[in-house]
Scaffold this motif. Structure first.
Motif, PDB file in Angstrom:
ATOM      1  N   ALA A   1       0.804  -1.230   0.000  1.00  0.00           N
ATOM      2  CA  ALA A   1       0.000   0.000   0.000  1.00  0.00           C
ATOM      3  C   ALA A   1       0.832   1.273   0.000  1.00  0.00           C
TER       4      ALA A   1
ATOM      5  N   LYS B   1      -6.575   6.655   0.035  1.00  0.00           N
ATOM      6  CA  LYS B   1      -5.879   5.457   0.497  1.00  0.00           C
ATOM      7  C   LYS B   1      -5.223   5.712   1.857  1.00  0.00           C
TER       8      LYS B   1
ATOM      9  N   HIS C   1      -7.397   5.187   4.911  1.00  0.00           N
ATOM     10  CA  HIS C   1      -8.014   3.893   5.201  1.00  0.00           C
ATOM     11  C   HIS C   1      -7.046   2.728   5.367  1.00  0.00           C
ATOM     12  N   ILE C   2      -5.758   2.945   5.222  1.00  0.00           N
ATOM     13  CA  ILE C   2      -4.837   1.804   5.239  1.00  0.00           C
ATOM     14  C   ILE C   2      -3.807   1.924   6.354  1.00  0.00           C
TER      15      ILE C   2
ATOM     16  N   THR D   1      -0.858  -3.026   4.768  1.00  0.00           N
ATOM     17  CA  THR D   1      -2.005  -3.281   3.899  1.00  0.00           C
ATOM     18  C   THR D   1      -1.523  -3.539   2.474  1.00  0.00           C
TER      19      THR D   1
ATOM     20  N   TYR E   1      -2.562  -3.610  -1.633  1.00  0.00           N
ATOM     21  CA  TYR E   1      -3.383  -2.779  -2.511  1.00  0.00           C
ATOM     22  C   TYR E   1      -3.654  -3.525  -3.817  1.00  0.00           C
TER      23      TYR E   1
ATOM     24  N   ASP F   1      -4.316  -6.531   5.896  1.00  0.00           N
ATOM     25  CA  ASP F   1      -5.545  -6.015   5.295  1.00  0.00           C
ATOM     26  C   ASP F   1      -5.314  -5.783   3.806  1.00  0.00           C
TER      27      ASP F   1
ATOM     28  N   TYR G   1      -6.826  -3.367   0.331  1.00  0.00           N
ATOM     29  CA  TYR G   1      -7.554  -2.160  -0.066  1.00  0.00           C
ATOM     30  C   TYR G   1      -7.677  -2.150  -1.578  1.00  0.00           C
TER      31      TYR G   1
ATOM     32  N   GLU H   1      -9.888   0.135  -5.055  1.00  0.00           N
ATOM     33  CA  GLU H   1     -10.767   1.202  -5.526  1.00  0.00           C
ATOM     34  C   GLU H   1     -11.465   0.707  -6.780  1.00  0.00           C
TER      35      GLU H   1
ATOM     36  N   PHE I   1     -14.633  -7.482   1.275  1.00  0.00           N
ATOM     37  CA  PHE I   1     -14.314  -6.052   1.288  1.00  0.00           C
ATOM     38  C   PHE I   1     -15.530  -5.262   1.756  1.00  0.00           C
TER      39      PHE I   1
ATOM     40  N   SER J   1     -14.007   3.396  -2.431  1.00  0.00           N
ATOM     41  CA  SER J   1     -12.862   2.852  -1.703  1.00  0.00           C
ATOM     42  C   SER J   1     -13.344   1.692  -0.861  1.00  0.00           C
TER      43      SER J   1
ATOM     44  N   LEU K   1     -12.152  -1.736   1.752  1.00  0.00           N
ATOM     45  CA  LEU K   1     -11.133  -2.295   2.628  1.00  0.00           C
ATOM     46  C   LEU K   1     -11.584  -3.664   3.101  1.00  0.00           C
TER      47      LEU K   1
END
Length: 170
Positions: free
Chosen positions: A49, A85, A88-89, A93, A95, A128, A130, A132, A147, A164, A166
């Motif tokens: 991420a 990003k 939320h990360i 994380t 991506y 985690d 993430y 988009e 997600f 977005s 997660l």
């Protein structure tokens, strides 16, 4: 991969092909690019991420020069996406930078082939994920893989919706 995109105007198809060629070439060594099979019905691009955007020189050298008129808009979008990003990360994380399945291979399990192994690995290391998307129809597809929608907004200076999402490690 984009050979089955339907369009009456061939220009968007050429632009998309140029974008993928330049972007994927510039991302080599900075990402994990997974294909479902040797005939590539689908591809997923995963990265840590901390990715903040494609390096411009490798992008241009690998075909991005064809997209020169669009680069200011692309850079503006990257800046917007990076702000979201960051909200939320966490540092560990992962991506999901890109996921694409050829039109003729959709609804055949290709997305699951591209999603399940990396998600299982990320769960095993407690990481985690993430992503988009700009297509509201994709939101339930990603929810199927665990997600959660964490933010929705409009990309600045456009009418493009941005979702977005997660996924917390399990």
């Amino acid at each position: 991969m984009d050979s089955n995109i339907k369009t009456e105007n061939p220009e968007p198809k050429k632009q998309l092909r140029a974008l993928w060629n330049a972007d994927f070439s510039a991302l080599l060594g900075k990402s994990y690019i997974l294909a479902d099979s040797s005939d590539v019905k689908g591809v997923a691009v995963w990265m840590k991420a901390d990715f903040t955007g494609t390096d411009i020189i490798p992008f241009l050298v690998n075909g991005g020069i064809k997209l020169l008129p669009y680069i200011p808009r692309m850079l503006s979008y990257e800046a917007y996406a990076n702000k979201l990003k960051e909200r939320h990360i966490q540092e560990d994380t992962w991506y999901l930078y890109d996921l694409a399945v050829r039109e003729d291979a959709q609804k055949t399990g290709v997305m699951s082939e591209l999603m399940r192994p990396p998600l299982s690995y990320f769960d095993s290391i407690g990481a985690d994920c993430y992503l988009e998307t700009h297509d509201k129809n994709n939101v339930p597809r990603y929810e199927h893989y665990g997600f959660d929608l964490v933010e929705t907004g409009l990309v600045p200076n456009s009418d493009l919706k941005h979702y977005s999402m997660l996924r917390k490690a399990r």
